[in-house]
Write a protein that holds these residues in place. Structure first.
Motif, short mmCIF file in Angstrom:
data_model
loop_
_atom_site.label_atom_id
_atom_site.label_comp_id
_atom_site.label_asym_id
_atom_site.label_seq_id
_atom_site.Cartn_x
_atom_site.Cartn_y
_atom_site.Cartn_z
N SER A 122 24.18 36.05 46.03
CA SER A 122 24.82 37.23 46.61
C SER A 122 25.87 36.86 47.65
N VAL A 123 25.67 35.73 48.35
CA VAL A 123 26.66 35.32 49.35
C VAL A 123 27.93 34.84 48.66
N GLU A 160 28.87 35.83 45.73
CA GLU A 160 29.49 37.02 45.14
C GLU A 160 30.28 37.79 46.17
N ALA A 161 29.76 37.82 47.41
CA ALA A 161 30.48 38.53 48.46
C ALA A 161 31.87 37.95 48.62
N ALA A 162 31.95 36.61 48.61
CA ALA A 162 33.25 35.96 48.79
C ALA A 162 34.14 36.18 47.58
N LEU A 163 33.59 35.97 46.38
CA LEU A 163 34.39 36.17 45.17
C LEU A 163 34.89 37.61 45.09
N GLY A 164 34.02 38.55 45.49
CA GLY A 164 34.37 39.96 45.44
C GLY A 164 35.52 40.33 46.36
N LEU A 165 35.79 39.48 47.35
CA LEU A 165 36.92 39.74 48.25
C LEU A 165 38.21 39.13 47.71
N GLY A 166 38.13 38.54 46.53
CA GLY A 166 39.33 37.94 45.96
C GLY A 166 39.57 36.54 46.50
N ILE A 167 38.52 35.91 47.02
CA ILE A 167 38.65 34.53 47.50
C ILE A 167 38.42 33.61 46.30
N ARG A 222 37.78 27.84 47.34
CA ARG A 222 37.78 28.28 48.74
C ARG A 222 36.41 28.85 49.12
N SER A 260 34.63 27.16 52.19
CA SER A 260 34.58 27.93 53.44
C SER A 260 33.37 28.84 53.56
N VAL A 261 32.71 29.12 52.46
CA VAL A 261 31.54 30.01 52.56
C VAL A 261 30.26 29.26 52.22
#
Ligand SMILES: Nc1ncnc2c1ncn2[C@@H]1O[C@H](COP(=O)(O)OP(=O)(O)OP(=O)(O)O)[C@@H](O)[C@H]1O
Ligand SMILES: [Mg+2]
Lengths: 253, 291
Positions: free
Chosen positions: B174-175, B177-184, B188, B192-193
């Motif tokens: 889920s963490v 996914e949170a980053a991918l979901g922001l278009g990162i 990266r 960074s995450v």
């Protein structure tokens, strides 16, 4: 400004099992659209296909067309990261970045994509947190507390602020209030009302009162198919499909 | 009726409480059992070594046989140089392959690398020394700090690789996914995450690897070789604490035996000190911004 979403013959698979079958839908700009249906019917899968998150899971497949504004979501030349920057997502379970402060959580989408203007960042972080109705609760510990140290409801609002900070056109919310108390839920519903002015919102919910309160349109899913899609009022008072009626009157699901 | 129920619940809670105390006691006993040898080693080292630690020991090079005094300053410096080279080799390679295994290693190729890392972990250190000898010393035609660093660096890789992989796998989907979901982008997100979320665990892995190789003697015997003089040239033979301790400990002189104890004490103190400082810096930096 919100943009419309057009979905045409969308299919999605997990390995060999098909989770979505031939979905077609036109989602109006600057309105909220609710997705309802029993557990496992494909609601999450559907919204995850709109911002190309479905393909991040192993062994998944999508076919069909999704157009968001002018953008062909599954077009050959469309990078997934571009889609996701324009289509924000709030997940079913709150998922803040545990190793980042509250501030960095909200700023992450911009910072990690190379945005460096600190003054502007401060502004955006504050505005996003205010929109998500979290500012007053966290403003004194923005850079001191980690995102994981907040309560569940606060974490979900933090995730909403994080999604808003990248200024998407569309906001997908997958049961954003399923883990929240009535007060936090109320705050999120108020937020949806405000956001509708500038965003197109798709909200998955198990709570039919919630769908009736916040959404102008509602789609009813069953076993991976879109059974009925109409004005919320019509779905709840005079559905055309027997299965929709059975569901909203609580006969199954 | 009420009485009976009351008595029963009291009985249950008594036996529960007893069990609870028993297990706490057992856990404490186990802890003490583990700490005891450690404490004994420390006490012994302190007793035998502290007497020979003085300013000269920490600032002078070794005295010739028969001449009293002298110290291990060049060996302390040399150990620093060799460990610096080892860390510069082991950390990037270890983290890199750990990231590869966790992000792209769900396949046969990943299994092969995982197996290789585990085997490498079990290879006797003297063998690693021979490898570094043939890789570096034979090519340079003389012993060098670089060769020692390469040997220890290779030894650090498997520990850091597996620690990195395991820590990254602990980061919930889920963490990411949170980053991918922001278009990162994917890389990266990883850097960074995901890496950042598991930084504390990875640093622990690095420290474990560091502590393990810092005391290694065998792989240095025919790579760094040892030296009686000051040197920071990575292309020349260099002194190292474990080597110096080894040479002094097997010598027939009482004075050198005492210095060997002092050297061992300094070695342990340096390892513990390094770990403490890194942890302090890491825990301070953890909450700071990405910038
Ligand atoms: N990671 C996965 N791997 C395999 N199958 C999955 C996975 N996630 C979901 N599915 C399957 O896909 C179907 C649709 O799941 P989805 O999560 O979209 O349902 P949902 O409508 O969101 O349910 P809920 O209301 O419980 O969240 C289900 O039958 C489910 O078993
Ligand atoms: Mg769901």
């Amino acid at each position: 400004m919100g943009v419309g979403i057009e979905v045409e013959s969308l299919n999605a698979w997990f390995g060999a099992t098909q989770a979505l079958q031939d979905i077609g839908m036109r989602i109006a700009p600057n309105h909220a659209t609710a997705i309802i249906g029993p557990s496992g019917c494909g609601k999450s899968t559907f919204v995850r296909c709109l911002n190309r998150m479905h393909e991040t899971l192993p062994e998944t497949r999508v076919t069909g067309k999704v157009r968001i504004g002018e953008m062909e979501v599954y077009g050959d030349g469309t990078p997934a990261v571009l889609v996701r920057r324009q289509v924000g997502m709030v997940f079913q379970k709150p998922n803040p970045f545990p190793a980042m402060s509250i501030y960095d959580n909200v700023a992450a989408g911009l910072k990690l994509n190379g945005f460096r203007d600190r003054r502007k960042l401060d502004e955006i972080v504050e505005r996003s947190l205010r929109m998500a109705a979290l500012w007053d609760e966290v403003k004194d510990a923005l850079k001191k507390k980690s995102g994981a140290s907040l309560s569940g409801g606060q974490q979900q609002r933090l995730c909403i602020a994080r999604a808003l900070a990248v200024e998407p056109n569309v906001l997908l919310m997958d049961e954003p209030a399923s883990a929240l108390d009535p007060i936090s839920t109320g705050k999120i519903e108020d937020l949806i009302f405000q956001l509708k002015e500038n965003y197109t919102i798709v909200i998955v919910t198990h709570n039919m009162q919630q769908a009736a309160r916040v959404a102008e349109f509602t789609g009813f899913f069953l076993l991976g198919r879109l059974i009925e899609f109409a004005k919320t009022e019509k779905i709840f008072t005079n559905p055309s499909d027997k299965r929709t009626e059975d569901y909203i009157t609580g006969r199954f699901g | 009726m009420r009485n009976k129920a009351g008595a029963r619940s009291e009985q249950i809670s008594w036996s529960r409480r007893f069990g609870d105390h028993l297990f706490t006691a057992l856990a404490v006993a186990a802890l003490l059992l583990v700490l005891l040898p450690l404490a004994a080693i420390f006490a012994d080292l302190l007793e035998r070594g502290i007497g020979s630690i003085n300013w000269a020991f920490l600032t002078r090079t070794p005295a010739p046989v028969g001449v009293p005094g002298g110290g291990m300053a060049n060996a302390i410096l040399g150990s620093g140089v060799i460990l610096g080279i080892a860390t510069a080799i082991g950390v990037p390679l270890g983290i890199g392959s750990g990231v590869f295994l966790s992000e792209y290693g769900r396949n046969r190729f990943g299994d092969v690398i995982r197996f290789t890392a585990d085997v490498l972990n079990g290879v006797p250190s003297i063998v690693i020394g021979i490898v570094a000898y043939s890789l570096v010393v034979l090519r340079q035609r003389h012993f060098s700090a670089l060769a020692g660093g390469v040997a220890l660096g290779i030894m650090m890789i498997p520990t850091i690789t597996r620690a990195t992989e395991e820590m990254l796998l602990l980061v919930p989907v889920s963490v990411r996914e949170a980053a991918l979901g922001l278009g990162i982008s994917r890389w990266r997100t990883t850097v960074s995450v995901t890496l950042r979320t598991s930084a504390a665990g990875i640093i622990t892995g690095i420290m474990l690897a560091f502590a393990r190789v810092a005391g290694e003697t065998a792989p240095l015997l025919f790579t760094a070789f040892g030296s009686q003089f000051w040197s920071t040239n990575i292309n020349q033979p260099i002194a190292a604490l474990p080597l110096q301790i080894f040479v002094y400990a097997i010598s027939p002189y009482d004075e050198w035996h005492r210095q060997a104890w002092a050297g061992a004490l300094v070695l342990i103190a340096l390892i513990v000190g390094t770990i403490a400082v890194v942890r302090l810096i890491a825990s301070r930096g953890m909450m700071k911004g990405t910038t």
